[in-house]
Design a protein around this motif. Structure first.
Motif, PDB file in Angstrom:
ATOM      1  N   LYS A   5      16.302  -2.372   5.501  1.00 23.40           N
ATOM      2  CA  LYS A   5      16.363  -0.763   5.167  1.00 23.40           C
ATOM      3  C   LYS A   5      14.638  -0.750   4.549  1.00 23.40           C
ATOM      4  CE  LYS A   5      18.288   2.122   2.492  1.00 23.40           C
ATOM      5  NZ  LYS A   5      19.546   2.653   1.855  1.00 23.40           N
ATOM      6  N   GLN A   6      13.887  -1.787   3.970  1.00 22.61           N
ATOM      7  CA  GLN A   6      12.865  -1.404   2.933  1.00 22.61           C
ATOM      8  C   GLN A   6      11.351  -1.646   3.854  1.00 22.61           C
ATOM      9  OE1 GLN A   6      11.490  -4.624   0.447  1.00 22.61           O
ATOM     10  NE2 GLN A   6      10.618  -3.244  -0.911  1.00 22.61           N
ATOM     11  N   LEU A   7      11.296  -2.630   4.922  1.00 22.69           N
ATOM     12  CA  LEU A   7      10.754  -2.588   6.697  1.00 22.69           C
ATOM     13  C   LEU A   7      10.785  -1.358   7.065  1.00 22.69           C
ATOM     14  CD1 LEU A   7      10.945  -6.408   7.166  1.00 22.69           C
ATOM     15  CD2 LEU A   7       9.304  -4.937   6.682  1.00 22.69           C
ATOM     16  N   LEU A   8      11.757  -0.296   7.658  1.00 21.33           N
ATOM     17  CA  LEU A   8      11.564   0.650   7.767  1.00 21.33           C
ATOM     18  C   LEU A   8      11.104   1.547   7.294  1.00 21.33           C
ATOM     19  CD1 LEU A   8      15.401   0.590  10.038  1.00 21.33           C
ATOM     20  CD2 LEU A   8      13.137   0.056  10.815  1.00 21.33           C
ATOM     21  N   GLY A   9      11.523   1.430   6.253  1.00 25.35           N
ATOM     22  CA  GLY A   9      10.831   3.204   4.973  1.00 25.35           C
ATOM     23  C   GLY A   9       9.989   2.567   5.111  1.00 25.35           C
ATOM     24  N   GLN A  10       9.223   1.660   5.686  1.00 25.93           N
ATOM     25  CA  GLN A  10       7.798   2.108   5.596  1.00 25.93           C
ATOM     26  C   GLN A  10       6.311   2.437   6.473  1.00 25.93           C
ATOM     27  OE1 GLN A  10       6.085  -2.437   5.228  1.00 25.93           O
ATOM     28  NE2 GLN A  10       7.309  -2.544   2.928  1.00 25.93           N
ATOM     29  N   ILE A  11       7.887   2.686   7.858  1.00 24.85           N
ATOM     30  CA  ILE A  11       6.743   3.426   8.936  1.00 24.85           C
ATOM     31  C   ILE A  11       7.881   4.618   9.292  1.00 24.85           C
ATOM     32  CG2 ILE A  11       6.642   1.405  10.064  1.00 24.85           C
ATOM     33  CD1 ILE A  11       9.052   2.706  12.057  1.00 24.85           C
ATOM     34  N   GLY A  12       8.634   5.303   7.902  1.00 29.29           N
ATOM     35  CA  GLY A  12       9.473   6.575   7.397  1.00 29.29           C
ATOM     36  C   GLY A  12      10.116   7.051   7.991  1.00 29.29           C
ATOM     37  N   LEU A  13      11.238   5.479   8.099  1.00 26.63           N
ATOM     38  CA  LEU A  13      12.715   6.218   8.490  1.00 26.63           C
ATOM     39  C   LEU A  13      13.345   5.744   6.845  1.00 26.63           C
ATOM     40  CD1 LEU A  13      12.959   4.304  11.598  1.00 26.63           C
ATOM     41  CD2 LEU A  13      13.189   6.697  11.428  1.00 26.63           C
ATOM     42  N   THR A  14      13.227   6.989   6.588  1.00 27.17           N
ATOM     43  CA  THR A  14      13.919   6.584   4.837  1.00 27.17           C
ATOM     44  C   THR A  14      15.117   6.995   4.752  1.00 27.17           C
ATOM     45  OG1 THR A  14      12.929   8.789   4.595  1.00 27.17           O
ATOM     46  CG2 THR A  14      12.119   6.352   3.314  1.00 27.17           C
ATOM     47  N   ASN A  15      16.009   8.087   5.923  1.00 25.74           N
ATOM     48  CA  ASN A  15      17.022   8.776   6.191  1.00 25.74           C
ATOM     49  C   ASN A  15      17.776   7.320   7.136  1.00 25.74           C
ATOM     50  OD1 ASN A  15      15.527   9.214   8.699  1.00 25.74           O
ATOM     51  ND2 ASN A  15      16.847  11.095   9.198  1.00 25.74           N
ATOM     52  N   LEU A  16      18.103   6.636   6.395  1.00 27.86           N
ATOM     53  CA  LEU A  16      18.285   5.711   7.054  1.00 27.86           C
ATOM     54  C   LEU A  16      20.019   5.741   6.395  1.00 27.86           C
ATOM     55  CD1 LEU A  16      16.748   2.675   6.847  1.00 27.86           C
ATOM     56  CD2 LEU A  16      17.422   4.141   8.918  1.00 27.86           C
ATOM     57  N   GLU A  17      20.855   5.729   7.772  1.00 28.58           N
ATOM     58  CA  GLU A  17      22.706   5.497   8.007  1.00 28.58           C
ATOM     59  C   GLU A  17      22.862   3.962   7.968  1.00 28.58           C
ATOM     60  OE1 GLU A  17      25.746   7.898   9.202  1.00 28.58           O
ATOM     61  OE2 GLU A  17      24.360   9.160   9.674  1.00 28.58           O
ATOM     62  N   VAL A  18      23.122   3.147   6.837  1.00 25.85           N
ATOM     63  CA  VAL A  18      23.815   1.697   6.521  1.00 25.85           C
ATOM     64  C   VAL A  18      24.595   1.470   7.037  1.00 25.85           C
ATOM     65  CG1 VAL A  18      23.822  -0.605   5.461  1.00 25.85           C
ATOM     66  CG2 VAL A  18      21.265   1.139   5.206  1.00 25.85           C
ATOM     67  N   ILE A  19      25.510   0.813   9.093  1.00 32.27           N
ATOM     68  CA  ILE A  19      26.029   0.967   8.763  1.00 32.27           C
ATOM     69  C   ILE A  19      26.688  -0.539   9.198  1.00 32.27           C
ATOM     70  CG2 ILE A  19      28.530   1.320  10.644  1.00 32.27           C
ATOM     71  CD1 ILE A  19      27.135   4.427  10.877  1.00 32.27           C
ATOM     72  N   PRO A  20      27.396  -1.664   8.649  1.00 32.21           N
ATOM     73  CA  PRO A  20      27.298  -2.801   9.386  1.00 32.21           C
ATOM     74  C   PRO A  20      27.750  -3.257  10.076  1.00 32.21           C
ATOM     75  CG  PRO A  20      27.219  -2.996   6.813  1.00 32.21           C
ATOM     76  CD  PRO A  20      26.895  -1.991   7.383  1.00 32.21           C
ATOM     77  N   SER A  21      27.233  -3.830  11.403  1.00 28.09           N
ATOM     78  CA  SER A  21      28.882  -3.845  12.612  1.00 28.09           C
ATOM     79  C   SER A  21      29.221  -4.439  12.379  1.00 28.09           C
ATOM     80  CB  SER A  21      26.971  -5.000  13.446  1.00 28.09           C
ATOM     81  OG  SER A  21      28.418  -5.123  14.519  1.00 28.09           O
ATOM     82  N   ASN A  22      30.982  -4.717  12.950  1.00 27.34           N
ATOM     83  CA  ASN A  22      31.975  -5.544  12.616  1.00 27.34           C
ATOM     84  C   ASN A  22      32.024  -6.345  14.099  1.00 27.34           C
ATOM     85  OD1 ASN A  22      32.465  -4.050  15.432  1.00 27.34           O
ATOM     86  ND2 ASN A  22      34.076  -3.332  14.499  1.00 27.34           N
ATOM     87  N   PHE A  23      30.792  -6.622  14.589  1.00 26.07           N
ATOM     88  CA  PHE A  23      30.298  -7.621  15.711  1.00 26.07           C
ATOM     89  C   PHE A  23      30.556  -9.643  14.920  1.00 26.07           C
ATOM     90  CE2 PHE A  23      27.802 -10.224  18.658  1.00 26.07           C
ATOM     91  CZ  PHE A  23      28.705 -10.739  19.518  1.00 26.07           C
ATOM     92  N   GLU A  24      31.310 -10.067  15.564  1.00 19.41           N
ATOM     93  CA  GLU A  24      31.478 -11.082  15.252  1.00 19.41           C
ATOM     94  C   GLU A  24      30.309 -12.515  15.902  1.00 19.41           C
ATOM     95  OE1 GLU A  24      35.226 -13.030  16.058  1.00 19.41           O
ATOM     96  OE2 GLU A  24      36.413 -11.547  15.629  1.00 19.41           O
ATOM     97  N   GLU A  25      29.596 -12.591  14.600  1.00 28.63           N
ATOM     98  CA  GLU A  25      28.915 -13.391  15.338  1.00 28.63           C
ATOM     99  C   GLU A  25      29.244 -15.457  15.921  1.00 28.63           C
ATOM    100  OE1 GLU A  25      25.179 -13.148  12.802  1.00 28.63           O
ATOM    101  OE2 GLU A  25      26.463 -11.022  11.899  1.00 28.63           O
ATOM    102  N   ASN A  26      29.673 -15.346  16.293  1.00 29.36           N
ATOM    103  CA  ASN A  26      29.942 -16.033  17.025  1.00 29.36           C
ATOM    104  C   ASN A  26      30.038 -16.635  18.380  1.00 29.36           C
ATOM    105  OD1 ASN A  26      31.367 -14.997  18.090  1.00 29.36           O
ATOM    106  ND2 ASN A  26      33.675 -16.282  17.171  1.00 29.36           N
ATOM    107  N   LEU A  27      28.689 -16.470  18.325  1.00 31.22           N
ATOM    108  CA  LEU A  27      27.970 -16.427  20.040  1.00 31.22           C
ATOM    109  C   LEU A  27      28.420 -18.530  19.930  1.00 31.22           C
ATOM    110  CD1 LEU A  27      26.239 -13.240  20.708  1.00 31.22           C
ATOM    111  CD2 LEU A  27      28.606 -14.387  21.953  1.00 31.22           C
ATOM    112  N   PRO A  28      27.996 -18.818  21.592  1.00 29.99           N
ATOM    113  CA  PRO A  28      27.733 -20.586  21.761  1.00 29.99           C
ATOM    114  C   PRO A  28      26.203 -19.807  21.323  1.00 29.99           C
ATOM    115  CG  PRO A  28      28.186 -19.147  23.546  1.00 29.99           C
ATOM    116  CD  PRO A  28      28.886 -18.466  22.528  1.00 29.99           C
ATOM    117  N   LYS A  29      26.015 -21.477  20.813  1.00 31.01           N
ATOM    118  CA  LYS A  29      24.821 -21.592  20.462  1.00 31.01           C
ATOM    119  C   LYS A  29      23.409 -22.531  21.784  1.00 31.01           C
ATOM    120  CE  LYS A  29      24.602 -21.141  15.908  1.00 31.01           C
ATOM    121  NZ  LYS A  29      25.755 -20.601  15.657  1.00 31.01           N
ATOM    122  N   ASP A  30      24.309 -22.402  22.515  1.00 32.96           N
ATOM    123  CA  ASP A  30      23.511 -23.146  24.156  1.00 32.96           C
ATOM    124  C   ASP A  30      22.599 -23.159  24.091  1.00 32.96           C
ATOM    125  OD1 ASP A  30      25.969 -25.199  23.131  1.00 32.96           O
ATOM    126  OD2 ASP A  30      27.836 -23.776  25.373  1.00 32.96           O
TER     127      ASP A  30
END
Length: 281
Positions: free
Chosen positions: A65-90
């Motif tokens: 969020k802070q990095l995006l603010g550096q280019i002017g995107l300060t009106n951010l909506e933070v909506i964390p994804s519910n995607f399960e981060e369990n993909l195979p690492k093959d």
């Protein structure tokens, strides 16, 4: 010379550090961050288009969020994804982070594209970061203090490691033609070398700050974790969690595709001309 003290994983600090479960959950009422002078926003067409639109960051990372603010995107909506981060690492690390970041972006898009109250998103930005040891092991967040110490010792003792971040930007198409959105993706790699002379004492002291408990690889290069790093090759903000230059390019590309009515009109005209030529033959 005094004998160097060896660290035992059983050593207990006077005041026990917070648990790893607590570090993984943001505080309900965190202290307000220190306010720094904000740079003027970049006057770029793609960013100007987004000023009155919903800009969604599909991550609860305060660093992204802070990095995006550096280019002017300060009106951010933070909506964390519910995607399960369990993909195979093959697969290769960059394929893994690309697939995970894409899954995060699509999950938030499907959730928000028909939002009656707020309207469609202007853009969705998702990212995923992993650290890959010199031995090729994909490292994500440490699970415990013992795991955390072992992870950092491995990064110190086995040579330079690599940090991969994938970024995905999505926007709905004005025409709503299948699949209904435009998407741009990219990944970036940075090589990081730990200082091989850092002591076990320093590693344990750093682990017990819990700064790296919620970070891939177990350290934060933008904070106290900088004391562990000898040098890097590549983008610094890629190690922080969002390669800003790459992200800006993706934003420009995907926003250029958002209004595709002119493209459709051009395609329809070409198709009509082809049909007319066929009728004359």
């Amino acid at each position: 010379m005094s004998e160097k003290r060896l660290i035992s994983l059983g050593d207990e600090p006077t005041d026990a550090p917070p648990s790893y479960e607590a570090a993984a959950v943001p505080a309900q009422n965190p202290p307000p961050p220190r306010r720094l002078a904000r740079p003027p926003p970049l006057e770029l067409p793609a960013l100007l288009l987004l000023r009155d639109k919903r800009v969604i960051l599909a991550s609860q990372s305060p660093r992204r969020k802070q990095l995006l603010g550096q280019i002017g995107l300060t009106n951010l909506e933070v909506i964390p994804s519910n995607f399960e981060e369990n993909l195979p690492k093959d697969d290769s690390p960059f394929e893994y982070v690309l697939a995970t970041a894409t899954g995060k972006a699509l999950a938030v898009y499907e959730q928000e594209v028909d939002n009656v109250e707020k309207g469609d998103p202007g853009i969705i930005i998702a990212a995923d970061t992993v650290v890959v040891s010199a031995m090729g092991e994909i490292l994500e967040k440490p699970r415990s203090e013992a795991h955390h110490i072992a992870m950092l010792k491995g990064l110190r003792d086995t040579g330079p490691h690599r940090v991969y971040t994938a970024v995905v930007c999505m926007t709905p198409l004005e025409s709503a033609r299948d699949p209904g959105y435009a998407i741009e993706r990219a990944w970036e790699e940075t090589v990081v070398k730990f200082d091989t002379s850092i002591s076990d004492d320093l590693l344990l002291a750093y682990v017990r700050t819990r700064e790296g408990a919620d970070k891939a690889g177990g350290y934060g290069i933008q904070g106290t974790g900088a004391v562990l790093v000898d040098r890097i090759e590549g983008s610094f903000d890629n190690v922080v969690g969002l390669p800003l230059r790459t992200t800006l390019k993706l934003i420009e590309k995907v926003m250029a595709k958002a209004d595709d009515d002119d493209v459709l009109n051009g395609e329809a005209l070409e198709e009509a001309e082809r049909e007319e030529d066929e009728d004359l033959l």
